[in-house]
Design an enzyme around this catalytic site. Sequence first.
Site, PDB file in Angstrom:
ATOM      1  N   ASP A  73     -11.365  13.939  22.882  1.00  0.00           N
ATOM      2  CA  ASP A  73     -12.633  14.359  22.278  1.00  0.00           C
ATOM      3  C   ASP A  73     -13.789  13.867  23.139  1.00  0.00           C
ATOM      4  O   ASP A  73     -13.599  13.054  24.039  1.00  0.00           O
ATOM      5  CB  ASP A  73     -12.771  13.825  20.849  1.00  0.00           C
ATOM      6  N   ASP A  75     -17.510  12.154  23.060  1.00  0.00           N
ATOM      7  CA  ASP A  75     -18.526  11.441  22.282  1.00  0.00           C
ATOM      8  C   ASP A  75     -19.822  11.420  23.067  1.00  0.00           C
ATOM      9  O   ASP A  75     -19.820  11.404  24.294  1.00  0.00           O
ATOM     10  CB  ASP A  75     -18.074  10.003  22.015  1.00  0.00           C
ATOM     11  N   ASP A 160     -15.692  -2.162  25.480  1.00  0.00           N
ATOM     12  CA  ASP A 160     -14.622  -3.117  25.774  1.00  0.00           C
ATOM     13  C   ASP A 160     -14.296  -3.239  27.270  1.00  0.00           C
ATOM     14  O   ASP A 160     -14.472  -4.288  27.880  1.00  0.00           O
ATOM     15  CB  ASP A 160     -13.367  -2.849  24.925  1.00  0.00           C
TER      16      ASP A 160
HETATM   17  P1  ATP Z   1      -8.853   7.347  23.411  1.00  0.00           P
HETATM   18  O1  ATP Z   1      -9.837   8.285  22.796  1.00  0.00           O
HETATM   19  O2  ATP Z   1      -8.117   7.857  24.575  1.00  0.00           O
HETATM   20  O3  ATP Z   1      -7.975   6.761  22.384  1.00  0.00           O
HETATM   21  P2  ATP Z   1     -11.164   5.760  23.866  1.00  0.00           P
HETATM   22  O4  ATP Z   1     -11.462   4.671  24.839  1.00  0.00           O
HETATM   23  O5  ATP Z   1     -12.014   6.966  23.908  1.00  0.00           O
HETATM   24  O6  ATP Z   1      -9.640   6.105  24.022  1.00  0.00           O
HETATM   25  P3  ATP Z   1     -12.114   5.469  21.213  1.00  0.00           P
HETATM   26  O7  ATP Z   1     -11.561   4.697  20.094  1.00  0.00           O
HETATM   27  O8  ATP Z   1     -12.295   6.931  21.110  1.00  0.00           O
HETATM   28  O9  ATP Z   1     -11.215   5.122  22.452  1.00  0.00           O
HETATM   29  O10 ATP Z   1     -13.510   4.772  21.561  1.00  0.00           O
HETATM   30  C1  ATP Z   1     -14.536   5.389  22.286  1.00  0.00           C
HETATM   31  C2  ATP Z   1     -15.293   4.349  23.114  1.00  0.00           C
HETATM   32  O11 ATP Z   1     -15.866   3.360  22.270  1.00  0.00           O
HETATM   33  C3  ATP Z   1     -14.430   3.574  24.089  1.00  0.00           C
HETATM   34  O12 ATP Z   1     -14.260   4.246  25.306  1.00  0.00           O
HETATM   35  C4  ATP Z   1     -15.203   2.289  24.253  1.00  0.00           C
HETATM   36  O13 ATP Z   1     -16.275   2.470  25.139  1.00  0.00           O
HETATM   37  C5  ATP Z   1     -15.781   2.068  22.864  1.00  0.00           C
HETATM   38  N1  ATP Z   1     -14.898   1.234  22.041  1.00  0.00           N
HETATM   39  C6  ATP Z   1     -13.895   1.643  21.226  1.00  0.00           C
HETATM   40  N2  ATP Z   1     -13.317   0.616  20.605  1.00  0.00           N
HETATM   41  C7  ATP Z   1     -13.947  -0.485  21.018  1.00  0.00           C
HETATM   42  C8  ATP Z   1     -13.814  -1.878  20.733  1.00  0.00           C
HETATM   43  N3  ATP Z   1     -12.896  -2.303  19.896  1.00  0.00           N
HETATM   44  N4  ATP Z   1     -14.668  -2.724  21.343  1.00  0.00           N
HETATM   45  C9  ATP Z   1     -15.611  -2.283  22.198  1.00  0.00           C
HETATM   46  N5  ATP Z   1     -15.776  -0.999  22.503  1.00  0.00           N
HETATM   47  C10 ATP Z   1     -14.969  -0.100  21.938  1.00  0.00           C
HETATM   48 MG    MG Z   2     -11.963   8.689  22.474  1.00  0.00          MG
END
Ligand code: ATP
Ligand code: MG
Length: 462
Positions: A73, A75, A160
């Site tokens: 997705d 964001d 993170d």
């Molecule tokens: P995926 O969508 O492939 O599972 P993602 O990194 O996009 O991985 P999401 O949960 O969609 O994971 O989170 C979007 C963004 O928000 C991350 O890329 C990161 O920048 C931030 N983020 C998510 N979880 C955390 C956390 N626990 N602590 C700090 N930043 C976070």
């Molecule tokens: Mg994501």
Amino acid sequence: MITNFINRVFGRGKRKTAPDKPVIWGPDRHPIRKELISRGARKTCEELQRAGHTAFVVGGAVRDLLLGMRPKDFDVATSAHPDEVRALFRRSRIIGRRFQIVHVMWGAETVETSTYRAHFTVKDPEGDEDAPKKDKQDEHGRVLSDNVFGTQAEDAVRRDFTVNALFYDPVKEEVWDFQHGLKDLEAKKLVMIGDPATRYREDPVRMLRAARLSAKLGLTIDPATATPIRELKHLLENVPQARLFEEILKLLLSGNAVACVQRLRELDLHHGLLPLLDDALDDPHTGPFAMAALKATDERLRADRPVSPAFLLAALLWGRVERRWKHYEEKGQPPSPALHAAMHDALDAQRGTLAIPRRFDATMKELWLLQPRFLQRGGTRPFRLLEHPKFRAAFDFFELRAQAGDAPLEAAEWWARFQDVEGGERERMLHADDGPKKKRRRRGKRRPAGEGGPDAAPESGE
Ligand code: ATP
Ligand code: MG
């Protein structure tokens, strides 16, 4: 090709240290084209920018595109406050309690749009006077509230890993990098932003994210990022169950479950903390079946076929069910009540640790209860099983067990053939009635030798 492109860029790239000044990579310096961004995310950024705000695609999508992967997705992060975003888009709504984000709807697509947020610093979780107010963190340093608007640079810092802190402007086609994320991506490294131990204390789920993302992206966890995990893994116990379950489910359904589980083991994160996995994988008898189920799930996801979380959870808990089933049988209970009691035990024990939401119970129980029926190949039983609404899933479950040595392979092959052939041939395939005799069952007697054992329970699952 993309790797070449990144290599070329990084050959010249300099690691800048001022965290509030991004390195900006123009369209000739990275492989992301605006056409790769979803229509909704692109339009959201365009509209926000037209209204005078800054707006970028951010996080996982930018990272995935740089690696040549298809993002799940897109964001958006923006300087606009939630009410300003809401006012700009007719089809949008503000959601969230802990921090407000805006869902902007474009046809079937929903774009999560967040205002830049500042990182909530925890200076000394042990109780320094400079430490933030108590109501903002728990006694271990876990951040309970972080709804503080900030600058774009601060928004990068609060994320993170460095590879997750990249911004992409779909209007100018630029990548903005505040945390050396591109460099780390090129070096195939997963690096925590800031002091890793502190960041794990703020949010222990980041330990699981390290395992999942490093497996998904094929990155090595930087030693400084990996080392504190051993010391801090107990902090996962303080994370609310629902959040932990959500993260475990993400991991299991990531399409890289096998690799993720291997990472969890390397980090010693599967032990004690995540009993579901611990139990499933360490059991010498059913461990291979649990692993086969993870593998099958990965393969289905890669082939874009649907997967059922309940199926996988049932597979991971099966070892426990089988153990309890044997236990009750050894105590003299007939197979069917023994299986029912075993299922309750397995689910109860699980609830005491990592709670599986009850919405999965019915399907898991059905899958378990149908297992013994695959050993009954006489009379009308196979025909009735074939018509059961959950036959397909239950057969997949049985076949996986058989392949992993947990059920007779010959029976799985019989069922594969039985489904394929025409009616007349099916009749010829039937065994002499080898199912349990109803009368005998009513009198509570065990079945004859060769039919005993867990797999021989009567038809009790309907
Ligand atoms: P995926 O969508 O492939 O599972 P993602 O990194 O996009 O991985 P999401 O949960 O969609 O994971 O989170 C979007 C963004 O928000 C991350 O890329 C990161 O920048 C931030 N983020 C998510 N979880 C955390 C956390 N626990 N602590 C700090 N930043 C976070
Ligand atoms: Mg994501």
